[in-house]
Design a protein around this motif. Sequence first.
Motif, PDB file in Angstrom:
ATOM      1  N   ASN A 120       0.813  -1.223   0.000  1.00 12.63           N
ATOM      2  CA  ASN A 120       0.000   0.000   0.000  1.00 12.63           C
ATOM      3  C   ASN A 120       0.847   1.275   0.000  1.00 12.63           C
ATOM      4  O   ASN A 120       0.317   2.375   0.008  1.00 12.63           O
ATOM      5  CB  ASN A 120      -0.956   0.015   1.200  1.00 12.63           C
ATOM      6  N   TYR A 121       2.206   1.110   0.014  1.00 14.37           N
ATOM      7  CA  TYR A 121       3.174   2.210  -0.048  1.00 14.37           C
ATOM      8  C   TYR A 121       3.066   3.181   1.131  1.00 14.37           C
ATOM      9  O   TYR A 121       3.421   4.343   1.044  1.00 14.37           O
ATOM     10  CB  TYR A 121       3.060   2.951  -1.386  1.00 14.37           C
ATOM     11  N   SER A 122       2.545   2.654   2.255  1.00 16.31           N
ATOM     12  CA  SER A 122       2.581   3.442   3.489  1.00 16.31           C
ATOM     13  C   SER A 122       3.999   3.430   4.034  1.00 16.31           C
ATOM     14  O   SER A 122       4.729   2.444   3.883  1.00 16.31           O
ATOM     15  CB  SER A 122       1.617   2.863   4.522  1.00 16.31           C
ATOM     16  N   THR A 123       4.406   4.525   4.656  1.00 13.88           N
ATOM     17  CA  THR A 123       5.790   4.684   5.086  1.00 13.88           C
ATOM     18  C   THR A 123       5.862   5.037   6.564  1.00 13.88           C
ATOM     19  O   THR A 123       5.080   5.849   7.061  1.00 13.88           O
ATOM     20  CB  THR A 123       6.497   5.779   4.263  1.00 13.88           C
ATOM     21  N   THR A 124       6.808   4.419   7.267  1.00 15.90           N
ATOM     22  CA  THR A 124       7.107   4.745   8.662  1.00 15.90           C
ATOM     23  C   THR A 124       8.509   5.330   8.730  1.00 15.90           C
ATOM     24  O   THR A 124       9.450   4.753   8.173  1.00 15.90           O
ATOM     25  CB  THR A 124       7.040   3.482   9.538  1.00 15.90           C
ATOM     26  N   GLN A 125       8.638   6.473   9.408  1.00 15.95           N
ATOM     27  CA  GLN A 125       9.974   7.053   9.590  1.00 15.95           C
ATOM     28  C   GLN A 125      10.599   6.434  10.832  1.00 15.95           C
ATOM     29  O   GLN A 125      10.095   6.584  11.943  1.00 15.95           O
ATOM     30  CB  GLN A 125       9.905   8.577   9.712  1.00 15.95           C
ATOM     31  N   VAL A 126      11.705   5.740  10.632  1.00 14.39           N
ATOM     32  CA  VAL A 126      12.363   5.028  11.727  1.00 14.39           C
ATOM     33  C   VAL A 126      13.185   5.978  12.577  1.00 14.39           C
ATOM     34  O   VAL A 126      13.196   5.886  13.801  1.00 14.39           O
ATOM     35  CB  VAL A 126      13.259   3.899  11.158  1.00 14.39           C
ATOM     36  N   THR A 127      13.921   6.883  11.947  1.00 18.61           N
ATOM     37  CA  THR A 127      14.741   7.850  12.684  1.00 18.61           C
ATOM     38  C   THR A 127      14.425   9.263  12.218  1.00 18.61           C
ATOM     39  O   THR A 127      14.055   9.486  11.067  1.00 18.61           O
ATOM     40  CB  THR A 127      16.249   7.592  12.482  1.00 18.61           C
ATOM     41  N   ASN A 128      14.594  10.189  13.125  1.00 24.68           N
ATOM     42  CA  ASN A 128      14.424  11.614  12.800  1.00 24.68           C
ATOM     43  C   ASN A 128      15.352  12.376  13.737  1.00 24.68           C
ATOM     44  O   ASN A 128      14.948  12.918  14.761  1.00 24.68           O
ATOM     45  CB  ASN A 128      12.969  12.038  12.996  1.00 24.68           C
ATOM     46  N   THR A 129      16.638  12.370  13.391  1.00 23.90           N
ATOM     47  CA  THR A 129      17.661  12.919  14.273  1.00 23.90           C
ATOM     48  C   THR A 129      18.573  13.872  13.511  1.00 23.90           C
ATOM     49  O   THR A 129      18.526  13.952  12.275  1.00 23.90           O
ATOM     50  CB  THR A 129      18.531  11.795  14.876  1.00 23.90           C
ATOM     51  N   LEU A 130      19.425  14.550  14.255  1.00 27.71           N
ATOM     52  CA  LEU A 130      20.433  15.406  13.631  1.00 27.71           C
ATOM     53  C   LEU A 130      21.656  14.609  13.212  1.00 27.71           C
ATOM     54  O   LEU A 130      22.495  15.102  12.463  1.00 27.71           O
ATOM     55  CB  LEU A 130      20.845  16.529  14.592  1.00 27.71           C
ATOM     56  N   ASN A 131      21.772  13.372  13.718  1.00 27.39           N
ATOM     57  CA  ASN A 131      22.841  12.488  13.246  1.00 27.39           C
ATOM     58  C   ASN A 131      22.510  11.995  11.850  1.00 27.39           C
ATOM     59  O   ASN A 131      21.363  12.075  11.401  1.00 27.39           O
ATOM     60  CB  ASN A 131      23.007  11.287  14.182  1.00 27.39           C
ATOM     61  N   TYR A 132      23.530  11.459  11.157  1.00 22.03           N
ATOM     62  CA  TYR A 132      23.311  10.942   9.804  1.00 22.03           C
ATOM     63  C   TYR A 132      23.194   9.433   9.868  1.00 22.03           C
ATOM     64  O   TYR A 132      24.169   8.738  10.151  1.00 22.03           O
ATOM     65  CB  TYR A 132      24.464  11.349   8.881  1.00 22.03           C
ATOM     66  N   GLU A 133      21.993   8.919   9.632  1.00 27.17           N
ATOM     67  CA  GLU A 133      21.771   7.475   9.601  1.00 27.17           C
ATOM     68  C   GLU A 133      21.805   6.994   8.152  1.00 27.17           C
ATOM     69  O   GLU A 133      21.288   7.671   7.247  1.00 27.17           O
ATOM     70  CB  GLU A 133      20.435   7.108  10.235  1.00 27.17           C
ATOM     71  N   SER A 134      22.400   5.808   7.925  1.00 21.00           N
ATOM     72  CA  SER A 134      22.588   5.341   6.551  1.00 21.00           C
ATOM     73  C   SER A 134      22.694   3.821   6.506  1.00 21.00           C
ATOM     74  O   SER A 134      22.654   3.144   7.538  1.00 21.00           O
ATOM     75  CB  SER A 134      23.860   5.961   5.954  1.00 21.00           C
ATOM     76  N   ASN A 135      22.821   3.299   5.298  1.00 23.42           N
ATOM     77  CA  ASN A 135      23.055   1.876   5.020  1.00 23.42           C
ATOM     78  C   ASN A 135      22.051   0.948   5.707  1.00 23.42           C
ATOM     79  O   ASN A 135      22.438  -0.037   6.350  1.00 23.42           O
ATOM     80  CB  ASN A 135      24.481   1.481   5.430  1.00 23.42           C
ATOM     81  N   PRO A 136      20.752   1.201   5.589  1.00 21.23           N
ATOM     82  CA  PRO A 136      19.787   0.324   6.252  1.00 21.23           C
ATOM     83  C   PRO A 136      19.629  -1.008   5.526  1.00 21.23           C
ATOM     84  O   PRO A 136      19.627  -1.074   4.295  1.00 21.23           O
ATOM     85  CB  PRO A 136      18.488   1.130   6.173  1.00 21.23           C
ATOM     86  N   ILE A 137      19.527  -2.097   6.302  1.00 18.69           N
ATOM     87  CA  ILE A 137      19.280  -3.434   5.761  1.00 18.69           C
ATOM     88  C   ILE A 137      18.344  -4.156   6.725  1.00 18.69           C
ATOM     89  O   ILE A 137      18.122  -3.719   7.859  1.00 18.69           O
ATOM     90  CB  ILE A 137      20.575  -4.254   5.605  1.00 18.69           C
ATOM     91  N   PHE A 138      17.800  -5.285   6.287  1.00 20.56           N
ATOM     92  CA  PHE A 138      17.027  -6.149   7.172  1.00 20.56           C
ATOM     93  C   PHE A 138      17.968  -7.164   7.819  1.00 20.56           C
ATOM     94  O   PHE A 138      18.928  -7.626   7.200  1.00 20.56           O
ATOM     95  CB  PHE A 138      15.939  -6.890   6.397  1.00 20.56           C
ATOM     96  N   SER A 139      17.679  -7.506   9.063  1.00 21.43           N
ATOM     97  CA  SER A 139      18.407  -8.607   9.696  1.00 21.43           C
ATOM     98  C   SER A 139      18.022  -9.900   9.001  1.00 21.43           C
ATOM     99  O   SER A 139      17.030  -9.953   8.260  1.00 21.43           O
ATOM    100  CB  SER A 139      18.070  -8.679  11.185  1.00 21.43           C
ATOM    101  N   GLY A 140      18.803 -10.971   9.256  1.00 24.74           N
ATOM    102  CA  GLY A 140      18.544 -12.237   8.585  1.00 24.74           C
ATOM    103  C   GLY A 140      17.146 -12.771   8.841  1.00 24.74           C
ATOM    104  O   GLY A 140      16.511 -13.315   7.935  1.00 24.74           O
TER     105      GLY A 140
END
Length: 790
Positions: A120-140
């Motif tokens: 349904n292309y709904s989106t959840t924002q996981v982080t909203n910080t002043l730090n730079y978050e990157s390289n997201p993956i799923f755990s096994g």
Amino acid sequence: MNVSKTTLLLIFFIFSLTSYGQVNNKSALSLEQIMKGNDFVGHLPEQISWSDDSKSIYFNWNPDRETLSSRYKVDINTKTIKKLTPNELISETNRGTYSSDYQWKVYEKNGDIFFMNTKNYSTTQVTNTLNYESNPIFSGDEKYIVFQSNTNIFKWNIKTGTTTQLTNFINGKEEEKEKRLSIQNQWLENQQLENFEVLAERKNKQKASEYRKELLRVKRPLSIYLEGKRLRGLKISPDLNYVVYNLIRPAKNENTKVPNFVTQSGYTKSINARPKVGIKQATSETWIYNIQKDTVYQVTTDSIEGIFDKPAYLKDYTPKDSIFNPKYKNPRNVTIGSPIFSKDNKAVVNITSQDYKDRWIMNLELSSGKLKLIDRQHDDAWIGGPEVGWFSPGRIEWIDENRIWFKSEKTGYAHIYIANVNTGEIKTLTSGNYEVLETKLSKDRKSFYLITNKVSPFEKHFYHVSIKTGKMTQITHLKGGHEVTLSPDEKQLAIRYSNNTTPWELYLMPNKPNAKMVQLTQSTTEEFKNYSWKQPEIIHFKSRDGAKVPATLLKPTADKNNGAAVIFVHGAGYLQNVHYWWSSYFREYMFHNMLVDNGYTVLAIDFRASSGYGRDWRTSIYRHMGGKDLDDQIDGAKYLTKNQGINKDQIGIYGGSYGGFITLMAMFKYPDTFKSGAALRSVADWSNYNHGYTAPILNTPVNDSIAYHRSSPIKFAEGLKGNLLILHGMVDTNVHFQDVVQLSQRLIELKKENWEMAVFPVENHGFVEASSWQDEYRRIFKLFQETLTK
């Protein structure tokens, strides 16, 4: 009045900027038109991507010639194109990683992590910080989203929304908890504890308290101190038990300075630029953090096959009557790439030697840090090729829990290989005298989507290839070049297509053989379309060593032929300019049309080292730039006189960057072949250039002085006879202005008279201003008109 050396130098350059008069031009094209670049041709679609629902294509475009390009969106059903609003730009998703069933997608945007339901292309924002978050993956197990924030790894529980820190890398050194006592003071302390019971009891209570606190302490990740090293390549295994990381110890080197004279402040500014070839290289260590055991251990490399091997060229520096020792005492420095994990937590790594001669693909045993060889690629010159190495980093990917694919030039051309990591068996998937240029594994991991030049080195087409059978199916067929972006559902292709005379446009095509390509954009201007652009003829001529050298030929009509010819030398060395798609040298192509209108024949050669022709073509310049690549220009000139009726005294040559270097070498080493030459942003001394490009080809100046001596134009300047025009940007941070300043001093000392220099005070390596382009090519045109025509 005292006049400084700098002032005298500036006066010299100001004289060199004296304007040339306009030379008669018989073409309908003008330099003013041509050198406007995209403002004349049209602003072409770029940076293609798909919407997550595979219903829209996004791209950058500027059909209205605004100050900046904008982001556009085309509906693939209605073909309607619209410019995105700021809010739509914000909501456009980036590329990301999908769950195994492709129901979920995680991606980074603007330094934050987002989680999307692809149903349904709904989106959840996981982080909203002043730090730079990157390289997201799923755990096994796909229960967590794992991401990097600054220098550490975190996991986010999809069900509960809880965030947990998994690593604790700390800049600096670990401070000692207690300063070590001297032998004398330690003896005194021991005596005090022995003499006084109250002191001994207090110490025991303190130890008991500390022990109890340790028992009750919430488990935190081990503190790992970087000790001045830089953290790179941070990766965690799918089961979240092992973290693999690189620690880089930077080398201390002196950077070069590029002075910028034309500045907004009015003060001369010094640009801190790259160091020169032969610098000390950073060293790299690879470590594993075992989260369960809270321990770290290093991956050692001294057992790698061939790790002690010396490069073969060092034989040339072995004293006479001495036996060459082919082994080093210590292992060579290598770089271990980030691990590529299978779903069941196996790991493979790509390892490259710092001398560029070897690439190893190895199993990495996470529990011990031991390495086991899967494949070794060695070249006495250097490892390179599309998706193998050098300009294109080596790619590796898991097909399933037992097999990986990778690229190798083992046969002389870049092809796909499949290795079983358990048995060590390696099979070839593609083969032949062509290059697999780009590779993408299908979602079901049963086939590859490829871009290859199988039809000919001069075309790029899209293919499917079955992993099981190796059968290749060609999808695109129009003559030219195809740049393909696959839709997320793999049913549609967004294609940037062009041919020799038609610039890149955006097309839509079903992902099926022989399906129709539908053009979506129309970018070229009426001004551009009003001229009848000439179709280059692709020819081959034979070089002195028997090689068939490809080139494009543009010829004037018999009534306009002036008996003169110009050879154009492309830049970068490892680049292709003989092909059936729209050239990245489009200004030069348009200039060549103008030259043809004025009676010139124009030859553009894919000389030795050009890309698209395999390993041996690329490495034939090893240890001698200005060797076979220069021979190809000379043999091209002979072809013109023998086969095209060109007067041997009416041949000119020009090119930029590597092409400028070849032009200098041609004018200095073969002064009777070329009447005139224009060297743009040219390398005059390879010991001035950067390490990453130069060292693979020429090794380093200290270790291989022979290669640098025979490859640097400044060493041959005494040979100049013809008319040489040198053109260079003064704020060139790639090929520094210093190169041509040094060369000019050498020419002055040699008392050479028939050379000129034009400098461009606000231009870097790639010119930006239309006025600079126009001035540059006006001088080149004038040079050829005055020296090559009778």
